[in-house]
Design an enzyme around this catalytic site. Structure first.
Site, PDB file in Angstrom:
ATOM      1  N   GLN A  90     -23.250  -9.568   1.668  1.00  0.00           N
ATOM      2  CA  GLN A  90     -22.856  -9.826   0.275  1.00  0.00           C
ATOM      3  C   GLN A  90     -22.461 -11.289   0.052  1.00  0.00           C
ATOM      4  OE1 GLN A  90     -19.684  -7.055  -0.629  1.00  0.00           O
ATOM      5  NE2 GLN A  90     -20.930  -5.279  -0.086  1.00  0.00           N
ATOM      6  N   HIS A 157     -17.343  -8.023   0.411  1.00  0.00           N
ATOM      7  CA  HIS A 157     -16.187  -8.100  -0.488  1.00  0.00           C
ATOM      8  C   HIS A 157     -15.561  -9.487  -0.535  1.00  0.00           C
ATOM      9  CE1 HIS A 157     -15.408  -3.454  -0.410  1.00  0.00           C
ATOM     10  NE2 HIS A 157     -16.682  -3.770  -0.602  1.00  0.00           N
ATOM     11  N   GLU A 249     -13.349   0.750 -11.361  1.00  0.00           N
ATOM     12  CA  GLU A 249     -12.258   0.603 -12.340  1.00  0.00           C
ATOM     13  C   GLU A 249     -12.537  -0.509 -13.339  1.00  0.00           C
ATOM     14  OE1 GLU A 249      -8.768  -0.377 -10.053  1.00  0.00           O
ATOM     15  OE2 GLU A 249      -8.553   1.665  -9.263  1.00  0.00           O
ATOM     16  N   TYR A 259      -2.049  -3.533  -8.541  1.00  0.00           N
ATOM     17  CA  TYR A 259      -3.022  -2.500  -8.951  1.00  0.00           C
ATOM     18  C   TYR A 259      -3.256  -1.444  -7.867  1.00  0.00           C
ATOM     19  CZ  TYR A 259      -3.366  -5.064 -13.193  1.00  0.00           C
ATOM     20  OH  TYR A 259      -3.036  -5.642 -14.392  1.00  0.00           O
ATOM     21  N   TYR A 270     -15.186   5.707   1.630  1.00  0.00           N
ATOM     22  CA  TYR A 270     -16.572   6.156   1.848  1.00  0.00           C
ATOM     23  C   TYR A 270     -16.716   6.970   3.135  1.00  0.00           C
ATOM     24  CZ  TYR A 270     -18.729   4.123  -2.237  1.00  0.00           C
ATOM     25  OH  TYR A 270     -19.097   3.876  -3.535  1.00  0.00           O
TER      26      TYR A 270
END
Ligand SMILES: [Ca+2]
Ligand SMILES: [Ca+2]
Length: 380
Positions: A90, A157, A249, A259, A270
């Site tokens: 990513q 991430h 979200e 949060y 997962y």
């Protein structure tokens, strides 16, 4: 490597094909969406884009290339001077935005993944964009103004969305590098939303400014993977978040709030390990919208144009695994999914064009290409 998220989507797709028995999976794109979609140009694994005042588009490609696309002449130029980018998984070249006073200072801000001690991490740099006569340009005087701390192994991430608010503050989404706990660790700026001045220094009114160090950068904590930040007409910042399984979200971002990730989430890991839902721990800020099944949100605008007057003030979120564009209706502090457009492609980035058209970037599959798409009102 195929992620769990992609595997579950692949499985769902196979089920659709198996049950379709004669073509529902290959049905023509839904009509009556209110817009026509035009394929404009192709890019290699594009990640982000932003418009220059002259209506040209800066487009980042994950491998580390910065492109300059001219919709009027339909040509793509190259912008040199991008620092070395660590492109894997990513990670890679991320976002590109203009300084609010770009017209006079020519400052462009970029985010990208760099390698270093301990692994990899996102960095944000700024540079002057010098345009040339051949349809390209160069980044000059580049300086790194922010880094993820600490660097970590793995290639997931990063976050690295960047945005300026109307007061000229710079916001950065810094994701938790798939290591969960950094999101609650105030000695790391991972799993946080960061707020800085345009030179990377810390504003005195940040909620944790008195703690110094990277804590001082933090506006909110307890986040997982944020690939979209947007401001509404009141200046309120909203962020969507790629959550665990069944836990995507949309959050209203409030100064100093936690949060909750990874302590609470309306989804679960997962690997099947449950995570207590938000209602069990009211001290953590709950999402305004939760998606289950997930949409895999990436890219975010809150629309302010005139070309689609009915959608003024609505949010538009790209969907990767959901291959969709999600329209969000806001009502003060509340929000809801108002409509979902099936795009039949992974949508990575959303931008509003100078004439009010909505532009999308299709996520580039490995070795493949991604379309730049333009959405305009449907004729007649
Ligand atoms: Ca953008
Ligand atoms: Ca849960």
């Amino acid at each position: 490597m195929i992620s769990m998220r992609n595997l579950s989507i692949l499985a769902a797709f196979i089920v659709v094909v198996a049950c379709g028995n004669g073509g529902t999976a290959d049905a023509a794109p839904a009509r009556g969406d209110g817009f026509a979609t035009t394929e404009v140009a192709k890019f290699d694994s594009p990640w982000a884009m932003t418009f220059l005042p002259d209506n040209r588009l800066l487009v980042t490609e994950m491998s580390g290339a910065l492109r300059l696309y001219d919709p009027a002449r339909k040509i793509t130029g190259a912008v040199s001077g991008v620092p070395k980018v660590a492109h894997a998984g990513q990670g890679g070249f991320g976002d590109v935005v203009l300084h609010p006073q770009y017209a006079t200072n020519k400052l462009v801000y970029i985010s990208y993944v760099e390698a270093g001690d301990g692994g990899r991490g996102s960095a944000v740099a700024r540079a002057r964009l010098v345009l040339d006569a051949s349809g390209g340009g160069a980044l000059e005087g580049l300086e790194v103004i922010w880094r993820q701390v600490p660097k970590k192994g793995g290639n997931g991430h990063f976050g690295q969305r960047i945005a300026f608010d109307r007061d000229g503050m710079l916001w950065i989404s810094s994701s938790e590098r798939q290591e969960f706990d950094p999101a609650q660790d105030m000695s790391a700026n991972l799993g946080k939303i960061v707020r800085l001045k345009d030179d990377g220094s810390v504003p005195a009114d940040n909620p944790f400014a008195a703690r110094g160090g990277v804590s001082a950068q933090i506006w909110t904590l307890g986040h997982r993977n944020i690939l979209g930040l947007a401001f509404d007409a009141n200046g309120q910042i909203w962020a969507h978040e790629m959550g665990p399984k069944g836990g995507d979200e949309l959050n209203r971002i409030e100064k100093g709030a936690n949060y909750g990730y990874p302590i609470v989430s309306n989804g679960d890991h997962y690997d099947g390990k449950p995570i207590p839902d938000h209602h069990t721990r009211p001290e953590f800020r709950a999402p305004v919208v939760t998606w289950n099944p997930v949409i895999s949100p990436a890219g975010f605008i809150i629309y302010g144009g005139d070309l689609f007057p009915a959608w003024k003030g609505n949010g538009f979120i790209g969907g990767l695994s959901s291959m969709s564009l999600v329209r969000i209706a806001f009502d003060g502090d509340r929000a809801r999914e108002a409509q979902r457009f099936e795009m039949r492609r992974r949508i990575r980035e959303v931008e509003q064009g100078p004439d009010g058209a909505i532009w999308l970037l299709e996520d580039g599959r490995s070795g493949g290409k991604g379309w730049l798409l333009k959405l305009t009102p449907e004729a007649g």
